[in-house]
Design an enzyme around this catalytic site. Structure first.
Site, PDB file in Angstrom:
ATOM      1  N   SER A  36     -46.502  11.500 -12.496  1.00  0.00           N
ATOM      2  CA  SER A  36     -46.226  12.874 -12.454  1.00  0.00           C
ATOM      3  C   SER A  36     -47.197  13.247 -12.172  1.00  0.00           C
ATOM      4  O   SER A  36     -47.819  13.215 -13.131  1.00  0.00           O
ATOM      5  CB  SER A  36     -45.598  13.057 -13.890  1.00  0.00           C
ATOM      6  OG  SER A  36     -44.702  15.012 -13.733  1.00  0.00           O
ATOM      7  N   HIS A  67     -44.640  11.661  -7.727  1.00  0.00           N
ATOM      8  CA  HIS A  67     -43.368  12.509  -8.727  1.00  0.00           C
ATOM      9  C   HIS A  67     -43.641  14.143  -8.516  1.00  0.00           C
ATOM     10  O   HIS A  67     -44.621  14.375 -10.022  1.00  0.00           O
ATOM     11  CB  HIS A  67     -42.656  12.024 -10.244  1.00  0.00           C
ATOM     12  CG  HIS A  67     -41.592  12.703 -10.938  1.00  0.00           C
ATOM     13  ND1 HIS A  67     -40.144  12.110  -9.890  1.00  0.00           N
ATOM     14  CD2 HIS A  67     -40.878  13.746 -11.522  1.00  0.00           C
ATOM     15  CE1 HIS A  67     -39.219  12.859 -10.374  1.00  0.00           C
ATOM     16  NE2 HIS A  67     -40.035  13.877 -11.230  1.00  0.00           N
ATOM     17  N   ASP A  91     -42.458  17.931 -10.036  1.00  0.00           N
ATOM     18  CA  ASP A  91     -41.698  18.605 -10.831  1.00  0.00           C
ATOM     19  C   ASP A  91     -41.479  19.912  -9.947  1.00  0.00           C
ATOM     20  O   ASP A  91     -42.915  20.241 -10.720  1.00  0.00           O
ATOM     21  CB  ASP A  91     -41.846  17.860 -12.100  1.00  0.00           C
ATOM     22  CG  ASP A  91     -41.653  16.654 -12.712  1.00  0.00           C
ATOM     23  OD1 ASP A  91     -40.829  16.762 -12.696  1.00  0.00           O
ATOM     24  OD2 ASP A  91     -42.829  16.485 -13.315  1.00  0.00           O
ATOM     25  N   MET A 149     -40.294  23.204 -10.880  1.00  0.00           N
ATOM     26  CA  MET A 149     -39.565  24.176 -11.701  1.00  0.00           C
ATOM     27  C   MET A 149     -39.594  25.596 -11.315  1.00  0.00           C
ATOM     28  O   MET A 149     -40.717  25.937 -10.815  1.00  0.00           O
ATOM     29  CB  MET A 149     -40.185  24.431 -13.048  1.00  0.00           C
ATOM     30  CG  MET A 149     -40.251  22.551 -13.591  1.00  0.00           C
ATOM     31  SD  MET A 149     -40.593  22.262 -14.973  1.00  0.00           S
ATOM     32  CE  MET A 149     -41.043  20.409 -15.520  1.00  0.00           C
ATOM     33  N   HIS A 189     -38.904  16.132  -7.448  1.00  0.00           N
ATOM     34  CA  HIS A 189     -37.700  16.675  -7.595  1.00  0.00           C
ATOM     35  C   HIS A 189     -37.681  18.284  -8.518  1.00  0.00           C
ATOM     36  O   HIS A 189     -38.405  18.681  -8.666  1.00  0.00           O
ATOM     37  CB  HIS A 189     -37.775  15.642  -9.384  1.00  0.00           C
ATOM     38  CG  HIS A 189     -36.872  16.579 -11.152  1.00  0.00           C
ATOM     39  ND1 HIS A 189     -37.458  15.556 -12.126  1.00  0.00           N
ATOM     40  CD2 HIS A 189     -35.772  16.210 -11.096  1.00  0.00           C
ATOM     41  CE1 HIS A 189     -36.120  16.312 -13.071  1.00  0.00           C
ATOM     42  NE2 HIS A 189     -35.456  16.610 -12.171  1.00  0.00           N
ATOM     43  N   MET A 234     -36.350  20.429 -10.418  1.00  0.00           N
ATOM     44  CA  MET A 234     -36.013  21.770 -11.352  1.00  0.00           C
ATOM     45  C   MET A 234     -35.507  23.529 -11.725  1.00  0.00           C
ATOM     46  O   MET A 234     -36.152  24.082 -12.031  1.00  0.00           O
ATOM     47  CB  MET A 234     -35.994  21.463 -12.606  1.00  0.00           C
ATOM     48  CG  MET A 234     -36.093  20.012 -12.956  1.00  0.00           C
ATOM     49  SD  MET A 234     -36.860  19.473 -14.153  1.00  0.00           S
ATOM     50  CE  MET A 234     -38.401  18.925 -13.167  1.00  0.00           C
ATOM     51  N   MET A 271     -32.669  11.993 -16.901  1.00  0.00           N
ATOM     52  CA  MET A 271     -33.681  12.589 -17.846  1.00  0.00           C
ATOM     53  C   MET A 271     -33.886  12.505 -19.570  1.00  0.00           C
ATOM     54  O   MET A 271     -32.834  12.215 -20.523  1.00  0.00           O
ATOM     55  CB  MET A 271     -33.383  14.283 -18.146  1.00  0.00           C
ATOM     56  CG  MET A 271     -34.457  15.244 -16.499  1.00  0.00           C
ATOM     57  SD  MET A 271     -35.623  14.843 -16.161  1.00  0.00           S
ATOM     58  CE  MET A 271     -36.784  15.559 -17.208  1.00  0.00           C
ATOM     59  N   GLY A 274     -45.631  15.051 -22.037  1.00  0.00           N
ATOM     60  CA  GLY A 274     -45.808  15.072 -23.578  1.00  0.00           C
ATOM     61  C   GLY A 274     -44.603  15.160 -24.966  1.00  0.00           C
ATOM     62  O   GLY A 274     -44.993  14.653 -25.701  1.00  0.00           O
ATOM     63  N   ASP A 313     -37.220   9.646 -16.926  1.00  0.00           N
ATOM     64  CA  ASP A 313     -37.837  10.374 -16.660  1.00  0.00           C
ATOM     65  C   ASP A 313     -38.373  11.059 -18.128  1.00  0.00           C
ATOM     66  O   ASP A 313     -37.600  11.660 -18.526  1.00  0.00           O
ATOM     67  CB  ASP A 313     -38.092  11.963 -15.744  1.00  0.00           C
ATOM     68  CG  ASP A 313     -39.368  12.785 -15.396  1.00  0.00           C
ATOM     69  OD1 ASP A 313     -40.204  12.634 -16.518  1.00  0.00           O
ATOM     70  OD2 ASP A 313     -38.824  13.849 -14.809  1.00  0.00           O
ATOM     71  N   GLY A 314     -39.029  10.713 -19.027  1.00  0.00           N
ATOM     72  CA  GLY A 314     -39.926  11.705 -20.064  1.00  0.00           C
ATOM     73  C   GLY A 314     -39.803  10.217 -20.658  1.00  0.00           C
ATOM     74  O   GLY A 314     -38.872  10.164 -21.079  1.00  0.00           O
ATOM     75  N   GLY A 359     -46.235  10.432 -16.745  1.00  0.00           N
ATOM     76  CA  GLY A 359     -47.194  11.624 -16.511  1.00  0.00           C
ATOM     77  C   GLY A 359     -48.079  11.417 -17.616  1.00  0.00           C
ATOM     78  O   GLY A 359     -48.538  10.536 -17.699  1.00  0.00           O
ATOM     79  N   SER A 360     -47.508  11.810 -18.669  1.00  0.00           N
ATOM     80  CA  SER A 360     -48.959  11.499 -19.682  1.00  0.00           C
ATOM     81  C   SER A 360     -49.786  10.626 -20.258  1.00  0.00           C
ATOM     82  O   SER A 360     -50.667  10.031 -20.157  1.00  0.00           O
ATOM     83  CB  SER A 360     -48.375  12.072 -21.412  1.00  0.00           C
ATOM     84  OG  SER A 360     -48.057  13.873 -21.224  1.00  0.00           O
TER      85      SER A 360
END
Length: 219
Positions: A12, A37, A39, A41, A70, A72, A141, A149, A179-180, A201-202
């Site tokens: 991400s 990815h 994101d 928003m 994605h 959102m 999700m 994070g 994702d997450g 991601g993180s």
């Protein structure tokens, strides 16, 4: 399924430094991850604001990675054309973000790219019963969307299992993405439950050897 990996890894961009996106894309490419990815928003559907289609269009000439977008955002139907023309290879919208989900999926498919649907942790898989036969991707999700994070929500495993069971019973062809809170520690269980795509991601950014990290969670 991607030819290089049993499982597709989609790092991400949200976890990277936005001031040097080209370098971030190069890092992802060098890791052997085939997807990136994005994101998106809007500050309404989720609290933060990230970026729009211009970031994708600016990035497209500099990368041959698969652009996994994605959205959102509220009323994603207002943005499908922009993000498709910008160079997205897949666009995923939220079940919770639009009344006319079937129409929005159709709008994405008109651009001959992958069309996906996502659900937040509080939405059950059963809510997708009327749309699953039309989508190419279902994104679970496994944290509440908005920030990177966060810790993985364990009940997400049951959602992945349910989606995999439905896919097998109904002979659907959609890929299952999660994702997450995806880490090297839970990747194997996610794959066992039926996940095809791991958005990370993180964990990816913090990995000292990113290529080794991708290889570990891919196979």
């Amino acid at each position: 399924m991607d030819k290089e990996h049993k499982t597709i890894v989609s790092p991400s961009l949200l976890a990277f430094d936005f001031s040097d996106v080209r370098s971030s894309l190069r890092t992802i490419k060098e890791s052997s991850a085939p997807w990136v990815h994005f994101d998106v928003m809007d500050g309404h559907f989720v609290p933060p604001i990230t970026f729009g289609s211009q970031l994708i269009s600016s990035s497209r000439p500099h990368s041959d990675l698969f652009f996994d977008t994605h959205l959102m955002v509220e009323k994603p139907e207002n943005f499908i054309d922009d993000f498709a023309k910008a160079g997205s290879d897949a666009i995923t919208v939220h079940y919770e973000s639009t009344v006319h989900l079937n129409r929005v999926i159709g709008m994405i498919k008109k651009h001959s790219i992958m069309a996906g649907v996502s659900i937040v942790p509080s939405t059950p898989v059963s809510a997708l019963s009327e749309i699953l036969e039309y989508v190419d991707l279902v994104l679970v999700m496994s944290v509440n969307p908005g920030w990177g994070g966060q810790n993985f929500i364990p009940s997400s495993l049951n959602k992945i299992k349910m989606l995999d069971e439905i896919r097998q019973i109904e002979h659907y062809s959609y890929k299952i993405s999660v994702d997450g809170g995806v880490t090297a520690q839970n990747a194997e269980e996610l794959k066992h439950c039926g996940a095809d795509i791991l958005v990370t991601g993180s964990s990816f950014v913090k990995a000292p050897d990113k290529r080794a990290f991708v290889e570990k969670i891919s196979y």
